[in-house]
Design an enzyme around this catalytic site. Structure first.
Site, PDB file in Angstrom:
ATOM      1  N   ASP A  16       0.853  -1.184   0.000  1.00 23.22           N
ATOM      2  CA  ASP A  16       0.000   0.000   0.000  1.00 23.22           C
ATOM      3  C   ASP A  16       0.893   1.239   0.000  1.00 23.22           C
ATOM      4  O   ASP A  16       1.903   1.306   0.700  1.00 23.22           O
ATOM      5  CB  ASP A  16      -0.924   0.004   1.227  1.00 23.22           C
ATOM      6  CG  ASP A  16      -2.068   0.979   1.063  1.00 23.22           C
ATOM      7  OD1 ASP A  16      -3.222   0.530   0.925  1.00 23.22           O
ATOM      8  OD2 ASP A  16      -1.823   2.199   1.062  1.00 23.22           O
ATOM      9  N   ILE A  17       0.511   2.227  -0.799  1.00 19.48           N
ATOM     10  CA  ILE A  17       1.303   3.452  -0.940  1.00 19.48           C
ATOM     11  C   ILE A  17       1.245   4.309   0.333  1.00 19.48           C
ATOM     12  O   ILE A  17       2.124   5.136   0.573  1.00 19.48           O
ATOM     13  CB  ILE A  17       0.814   4.245  -2.181  1.00 19.48           C
ATOM     14  CG1 ILE A  17       1.906   5.113  -2.759  1.00 19.48           C
ATOM     15  CG2 ILE A  17      -0.455   5.026  -1.893  1.00 19.48           C
ATOM     16  CD1 ILE A  17       1.580   5.679  -4.146  1.00 19.48           C
ATOM     17  N   GLY A  22     -15.457   3.655   3.487  1.00 19.40           N
ATOM     18  CA  GLY A  22     -14.270   4.413   3.062  1.00 19.40           C
ATOM     19  C   GLY A  22     -13.607   3.879   1.809  1.00 19.40           C
ATOM     20  O   GLY A  22     -12.420   4.122   1.587  1.00 19.40           O
ATOM     21  N   GLN A  23     -14.363   3.143   0.970  1.00 20.93           N
ATOM     22  CA  GLN A  23     -13.754   2.649  -0.270  1.00 20.93           C
ATOM     23  C   GLN A  23     -13.409   3.823  -1.180  1.00 20.93           C
ATOM     24  O   GLN A  23     -14.262   4.678  -1.455  1.00 20.93           O
ATOM     25  CB  GLN A  23     -14.700   1.681  -1.004  1.00 20.93           C
ATOM     26  CG  GLN A  23     -14.050   1.079  -2.253  1.00 20.93           C
ATOM     27  CD  GLN A  23     -14.914   0.022  -2.950  1.00 20.93           C
ATOM     28  OE1 GLN A  23     -16.045  -0.250  -2.534  1.00 20.93           O
ATOM     29  NE2 GLN A  23     -14.367  -0.564  -4.014  1.00 20.93           N
ATOM     30  N   HIS A  80     -10.440  -4.913  -3.576  1.00 19.70           N
ATOM     31  CA  HIS A  80      -9.107  -5.208  -3.044  1.00 19.70           C
ATOM     32  C   HIS A  80      -9.238  -5.647  -1.606  1.00 19.70           C
ATOM     33  O   HIS A  80     -10.083  -5.140  -0.860  1.00 19.70           O
ATOM     34  CB  HIS A  80      -8.179  -3.999  -3.170  1.00 19.70           C
ATOM     35  CG  HIS A  80      -8.771  -2.712  -2.681  1.00 19.70           C
ATOM     36  ND1 HIS A  80      -9.647  -1.976  -3.443  1.00 19.70           N
ATOM     37  CD2 HIS A  80      -8.623  -2.052  -1.520  1.00 19.70           C
ATOM     38  CE1 HIS A  80     -10.019  -0.900  -2.764  1.00 19.70           C
ATOM     39  NE2 HIS A  80      -9.421  -0.920  -1.585  1.00 19.70           N
ATOM     40  N   HIS A  83      -7.340  -5.717   1.885  1.00 22.28           N
ATOM     41  CA  HIS A  83      -6.227  -5.175   2.668  1.00 22.28           C
ATOM     42  C   HIS A  83      -5.713  -6.282   3.591  1.00 22.28           C
ATOM     43  O   HIS A  83      -6.506  -6.970   4.240  1.00 22.28           O
ATOM     44  CB  HIS A  83      -6.700  -4.026   3.566  1.00 22.28           C
ATOM     45  CG  HIS A  83      -7.158  -2.796   2.854  1.00 22.28           C
ATOM     46  ND1 HIS A  83      -6.375  -1.666   2.732  1.00 22.28           N
ATOM     47  CD2 HIS A  83      -8.329  -2.504   2.242  1.00 22.28           C
ATOM     48  CE1 HIS A  83      -7.058  -0.727   2.080  1.00 22.28           C
ATOM     49  NE2 HIS A  83      -8.241  -1.203   1.772  1.00 22.28           N
TER      50      HIS A  83
HETATM   51  P1  AMP Z   1      -9.831   1.690  -0.011  1.00 24.19           P
HETATM   52  O1  AMP Z   1      -9.962   2.917   0.854  1.00 24.19           O
HETATM   53  O2  AMP Z   1     -10.302   0.432   0.661  1.00 24.19           O
HETATM   54  O3  AMP Z   1     -10.430   1.889  -1.390  1.00 24.19           O
HETATM   55  O4  AMP Z   1      -8.283   1.463  -0.164  1.00 24.19           O
HETATM   56  C1  AMP Z   1      -7.526   1.939  -1.241  1.00 24.19           C
HETATM   57  C2  AMP Z   1      -6.093   1.726  -0.832  1.00 24.19           C
HETATM   58  O5  AMP Z   1      -5.269   1.822  -1.983  1.00 24.19           O
HETATM   59  C3  AMP Z   1      -5.588   2.768   0.173  1.00 24.19           C
HETATM   60  O6  AMP Z   1      -5.091   2.100   1.331  1.00 24.19           O
HETATM   61  C4  AMP Z   1      -4.510   3.508  -0.601  1.00 24.19           C
HETATM   62  O7  AMP Z   1      -3.422   3.920   0.231  1.00 24.19           O
HETATM   63  C5  AMP Z   1      -4.084   2.475  -1.625  1.00 24.19           C
HETATM   64  N1  AMP Z   1      -3.522   3.030  -2.845  1.00 24.19           N
HETATM   65  C6  AMP Z   1      -4.026   4.045  -3.594  1.00 24.19           C
HETATM   66  N2  AMP Z   1      -3.254   4.271  -4.656  1.00 24.19           N
HETATM   67  C7  AMP Z   1      -2.237   3.375  -4.600  1.00 24.19           C
HETATM   68  C8  AMP Z   1      -1.105   3.105  -5.417  1.00 24.19           C
HETATM   69  N3  AMP Z   1      -0.849   3.804  -6.548  1.00 24.19           N
HETATM   70  N4  AMP Z   1      -0.262   2.114  -5.049  1.00 24.19           N
HETATM   71  C9  AMP Z   1      -0.515   1.412  -3.925  1.00 24.19           C
HETATM   72  N5  AMP Z   1      -1.559   1.610  -3.113  1.00 24.19           N
HETATM   73  C10 AMP Z   1      -2.408   2.578  -3.440  1.00 24.19           C
END
Ligand code: AMP
Ligand code: ZN
Length: 113
Positions: free
Chosen positions: A29-30, A92-93, A99, A101
């Site tokens: 995760d970024i 919070g999606q 995906h 986590h």
């Molecule tokens: P959600 O809030 O469940 O939709 O989670 C989206 C997740 O994707 C968050 O934890 C972000 O930090 C992660 N994310 C968004 N963009 C990227 C990216 N380019 N590379 C890796 N993780 C990302």
């Protein structure tokens, strides 16, 4: 398609990929919320958990098995970890490509915020 995770799958946006197979991709995760924070995505675009059907049951099961295997590899299986699918706005999606986590390496709180 204008989907961030589809672009990562296509190699159009870089990601720190730690595992892939025919059906899923896993990357860091970024914006990690724990010492271990991996994102497990299907290669197939599915917008939210509301869009899965019986046909996707093996894929969702496979995502959880991959999470379990990575937890073992990273030595957090015994200490513990959390797996989360956020669905839509109350959860919070933010990225509308399902995906899972995988969070671990610290004590988690309950109930979640
Ligand atoms: P959600 O809030 O469940 O939709 O989670 C989206 C997740 O994707 C968050 O934890 C972000 O930090 C992660 N994310 C968004 N963009 C990227 C990216 N380019 N590379 C890796 N993780 C990302
Ligand atoms: Zn997508």
């Amino acid at each position: 398609m204008d989907c961030l995770f589809c672009k990562i799958i296509a190699g159009e946006i870089p990601a720190d990929i730690i595992y892939h197979d025919d059906d899923v991709l896993v990357f860091n995760d970024i914006n990690p919320q724990a010492p271990v924070h991996k994102i497990i995505i299907p290669k197939k675009h599915i917008a939210t958990l509301n869009d899965i059907t019986e046909k996707e049951a093996p894929l969702i099961g496979h995502m959880l098995l991959v999470a379990k295997n990575i937890a073992h590899e990273l030595n957090i299986a015994d200490s513990g970890y959390r797996t989360i699918f956020n669905c839509n706005s109350d959860a919070g999606q933010e990225v509308f490509h399902i995906h899972l986590h995988l969070l671990g390496g610290r004590k988690m709180h309950w109930p979640p915020g």
